[in-house]
Design a protein around this motif. Structure first.
Motif, short mmCIF file in Angstrom:
data_model
loop_
_atom_site.label_atom_id
_atom_site.label_comp_id
_atom_site.label_asym_id
_atom_site.label_seq_id
_atom_site.Cartn_x
_atom_site.Cartn_y
_atom_site.Cartn_z
N ASN A 21 0.86 -1.27 -0.01
CA ASN A 21 0.11 0.03 -0.03
C ASN A 21 0.80 1.37 0.19
OD1 ASN A 21 -2.50 1.18 -0.13
ND2 ASN A 21 -2.45 1.60 2.16
N GLN A 22 2.02 1.25 0.69
CA GLN A 22 2.83 2.17 0.83
C GLN A 22 3.61 2.47 -0.45
OE1 GLN A 22 5.43 3.34 3.62
NE2 GLN A 22 4.26 3.11 5.19
N ALA A 23 3.86 1.42 -1.18
CA ALA A 23 4.32 1.29 -2.77
C ALA A 23 3.45 2.24 -3.67
CB ALA A 23 4.85 0.00 -3.07
N LYS A 24 2.03 1.94 -3.20
CA LYS A 24 1.26 2.43 -4.36
C LYS A 24 1.05 3.85 -4.11
CE LYS A 24 -3.03 1.91 -3.13
NZ LYS A 24 -3.71 3.44 -2.98
N ASN A 25 1.06 4.33 -2.69
CA ASN A 25 0.96 5.75 -2.53
C ASN A 25 2.18 6.51 -2.67
OD1 ASN A 25 -1.52 5.03 -1.75
ND2 ASN A 25 -1.09 4.68 0.45
N ASN A 26 3.36 6.11 -3.02
CA ASN A 26 4.66 6.64 -3.04
C ASN A 26 5.39 5.99 -4.47
OD1 ASN A 26 5.15 8.16 -0.11
ND2 ASN A 26 4.35 6.26 0.19
N LEU A 27 4.85 6.42 -5.38
CA LEU A 27 5.36 5.98 -6.81
C LEU A 27 6.67 6.58 -7.08
CD1 LEU A 27 1.95 6.04 -9.02
CD2 LEU A 27 3.05 4.15 -7.77
N GLN A 28 6.98 7.64 -6.30
CA GLN A 28 8.26 8.39 -6.27
C GLN A 28 9.51 7.56 -5.58
OE1 GLN A 28 6.28 9.03 -4.19
NE2 GLN A 28 7.07 9.95 -2.27
N ALA A 29 8.97 6.55 -5.01
CA ALA A 29 9.82 5.49 -4.14
C ALA A 29 9.83 4.25 -4.61
CB ALA A 29 9.73 5.81 -2.63
N PRO A 30 10.31 4.01 -5.69
CA PRO A 30 10.20 2.63 -6.52
C PRO A 30 10.76 1.53 -5.53
CG PRO A 30 11.98 3.73 -7.41
CD PRO A 30 11.11 4.95 -6.38
N TRP A 31 11.61 1.70 -4.70
CA TRP A 31 12.41 0.74 -3.83
C TRP A 31 11.36 -0.09 -3.02
CZ3 TRP A 31 13.56 5.80 -3.43
CH2 TRP A 31 13.06 6.49 -2.21
N LEU A 32 10.14 0.55 -2.37
CA LEU A 32 9.18 0.08 -1.78
C LEU A 32 8.33 -0.88 -2.69
CD1 LEU A 32 7.91 3.39 -0.07
CD2 LEU A 32 9.20 1.43 0.96
N GLY A 33 7.93 -0.66 -3.90
CA GLY A 33 7.26 -1.65 -4.73
C GLY A 33 8.31 -2.82 -5.16
N PHE A 34 9.41 -2.65 -5.34
CA PHE A 34 10.45 -3.43 -5.68
C PHE A 34 10.39 -4.57 -4.55
CE2 PHE A 34 12.26 -0.64 -9.14
CZ PHE A 34 11.57 -1.45 -10.18
N THR A 35 10.91 -3.83 -3.60
CA THR A 35 10.86 -4.70 -2.27
C THR A 35 9.62 -5.89 -2.02
OG1 THR A 35 12.50 -3.27 -1.35
CG2 THR A 35 11.45 -4.86 0.26
N ALA A 36 8.62 -5.13 -2.02
CA ALA A 36 7.18 -5.64 -1.61
C ALA A 36 7.16 -7.04 -2.81
CB ALA A 36 5.99 -4.74 -1.77
N PHE A 37 7.42 -6.62 -3.90
CA PHE A 37 6.98 -7.32 -5.07
C PHE A 37 7.92 -8.94 -5.07
CE2 PHE A 37 8.53 -9.10 -9.09
CZ PHE A 37 7.35 -9.69 -9.81
N ILE A 38 9.31 -8.38 -4.75
CA ILE A 38 10.44 -9.60 -4.74
C ILE A 38 10.20 -10.49 -3.38
CG2 ILE A 38 12.94 -10.18 -4.33
CD1 ILE A 38 13.36 -7.34 -5.90
N ILE A 39 9.87 -9.96 -2.26
CA ILE A 39 9.60 -10.89 -1.29
C ILE A 39 8.31 -11.34 -1.51
CG2 ILE A 39 8.89 -10.57 1.35
CD1 ILE A 39 11.97 -9.91 0.73
N LEU A 40 7.27 -11.05 -1.92
CA LEU A 40 6.23 -12.07 -1.99
C LEU A 40 6.37 -12.83 -3.19
CD1 LEU A 40 3.32 -9.13 -1.74
CD2 LEU A 40 3.50 -11.12 -0.09
N ALA A 41 6.91 -12.50 -4.31
CA ALA A 41 7.05 -13.24 -5.26
C ALA A 41 8.02 -14.61 -4.74
CB ALA A 41 7.80 -12.66 -6.55
N LEU A 42 9.18 -14.39 -4.17
CA LEU A 42 10.07 -15.35 -3.58
C LEU A 42 9.42 -16.08 -2.55
CD1 LEU A 42 12.75 -16.50 -3.22
CD2 LEU A 42 13.09 -14.92 -1.46
N LEU A 43 8.67 -15.64 -1.74
CA LEU A 43 7.99 -16.46 -0.71
C LEU A 43 6.94 -17.40 -1.36
CD1 LEU A 43 7.72 -16.80 2.45
CD2 LEU A 43 5.82 -15.14 2.58
N LEU A 44 5.93 -16.78 -2.19
CA LEU A 44 4.75 -17.48 -2.65
C LEU A 44 5.38 -18.58 -3.81
CD1 LEU A 44 2.16 -14.96 -3.28
CD2 LEU A 44 2.45 -16.44 -1.22
N SER A 45 6.44 -18.38 -4.53
CA SER A 45 7.02 -19.19 -5.35
C SER A 45 7.84 -20.48 -4.78
CB SER A 45 8.09 -18.42 -6.04
OG SER A 45 7.49 -17.54 -7.08
N LEU A 46 8.37 -20.07 -3.48
CA LEU A 46 8.82 -21.00 -2.91
C LEU A 46 7.84 -22.05 -2.35
CD1 LEU A 46 11.24 -19.28 -0.53
CD2 LEU A 46 12.00 -20.77 -2.63
N LEU A 47 6.76 -21.78 -1.85
CA LEU A 47 5.40 -22.57 -1.39
C LEU A 47 4.78 -23.27 -2.52
CD1 LEU A 47 3.85 -20.04 1.21
CD2 LEU A 47 5.27 -22.22 1.79
#
Length: 341
Positions: free
Chosen positions: A297-323
């Motif tokens: 949600n913070q990544a959506k509200n702060n598009l000028q801070a792409p590291w928030l979106g990249f971090t959330a995406f990578i963590i979720l993609a990694l966790l769900l892919s492992l499962l």
């Protein structure tokens, strides 16, 4: 622990699936690292030595006067004054990440959110909190919530499916009609009502979601019991006078557990996704709680801070892919038609 011949074969088949086996090891590593999060990311030192005495601020609270301060209040170890008091006659041992998930960082080089740096590896969010610390605590909450919800819903689903499949008849018919009605209830609207009455928390969300997620396993377990209840060994047990509970527990349930265990990693994936979605929409954990959905949600509200979106995406993609990889490996290992060795 001595395993039967068939279980040894299943374990060998699981290990032969390299992607699933290494995914399991990596997931366990992530989970185990997230459990002692307070010892990895905290704004309190792990150990302090002052005046030839040892203190453990990470576990115990100490007043400022303990370290030579003037006020009888809890010591604030992020305050340079308190640090200088201790360092004047001792030393401090800090965690790897010297920030708690709720710590507001005061000396940022710019306005929050700030990009990754040597002090904040994944940057900070719009409330000047360390993203790495919040990810670590958020992973612990997400995995523990997912595991607890999976176990609770699986137990309820297995019991319901076993009773339906074994006894059949009127009980099965009534239970099926109840499931049809219950599954049609709008869960999101119920969450909205819950959020308006009380502040949603870990246990309230768990109870509400468990009240609906148990239906995922009922169909599989019911089908296995319907198939197995007329087998010769079950009929023989009935003829010998064995009670129904013993037959269900000893003779029929082990066969049904194969399909159940196969689905459990996927149910865990869905549980973590549901919590993340609710946190993203604002109906999940209480405000301020470390959450992967809140980070999205913070990544959506702060598009000028792409590291928030990249971090959330990578963590979720990694966790769900492992499962998902673990679930596929478990499914193949328990499938008698597939043999890797």
């Amino acid at each position: 622990m001595n395993l039967s011949l068939i279980n040894r074969r299943r374990w060998r088949n699981f290990r032969a699936n390299k992607r699933g086996f290494w995914s399991m090891l990596l997931f366990m590593l992530i989970f185990l690292l997230s459990l002692p999060a307070e010892f990895i990311a905290n704004d309190k030192p792990l150990l302090a030595r002052y005046d030839n005495e040892f203190f453990m601020p990470v576990l115990f609270d100490y007043p400022e006067t303990t370290f030579g301060g003037e006020l009888d209040i809890l010591a604030d170890y992020s305050d340079p004054y308190t640090r200088e008091l201790i360092k004047a006659n001792g030393w401090l041992l800090w965690p790897l990440i010297p920030y708690h998930h709720s710590t507001t960082i005061r000396d940022l080089p710019g306005s929050a959110p700030t990009p990754p740096s040597k002090d904040n590896w994944l940057g900070t969010d719009d409330q000047a909190r360390d993203v790495a610390a919040r990810v670590l605590y958020g992973l612990r909450i997400s995995i523990l919530f997912g595991l607890t919800l999976t176990i609770v819903s699986s137990i309820i689903g297995i019991v319901a499916g076993a009773l339906q499949g074994y006894f059949g008849g009127t009980l099965d018919l009534l239970f099926q009609r109840f499931i049809e009605i219950w599954s049609g209830l709008p869960v999101l609207f119920l969450l909205l009502i819950l959020a308006s009455v009380i502040t949603p928390g870990f246990w309230s969300l768990l109870i509400l979601l468990a009240a609906f997620s148990w239906m995922e396993l009922v169909g599989v377990v019911r089908a296995e019991f319907l198939r197995a209840r007329n087998f010769d060994y079950v009929r023989a047990a009935r003829a010998l006078g064995v009670d129904d509970l013993t037959i269900i527990w000893r003779h029929v349930l082990p066969n049904a557990m194969v399909a159940t265990i196969t689905l459990m990693p996927f149910i865990l994936t869905g549980s973590i996704t549901v919590l993340t979605t609710l946190d993203f929409l604002g109906f999940g954990m209480p405000p301020g709680s470390p959450s992967l959905g809140e980070l999205l949600n913070q990544a959506k509200n702060n598009l000028q801070a792409p590291w928030l979106g990249f971090t959330a995406f990578i963590i979720l993609a990694l966790l769900l892919s492992l499962l998902v990889f673990i679930g596929e490996a478990v499914r193949d290992a328990l499938d008698p038609r597939k043999t890797f060795i």
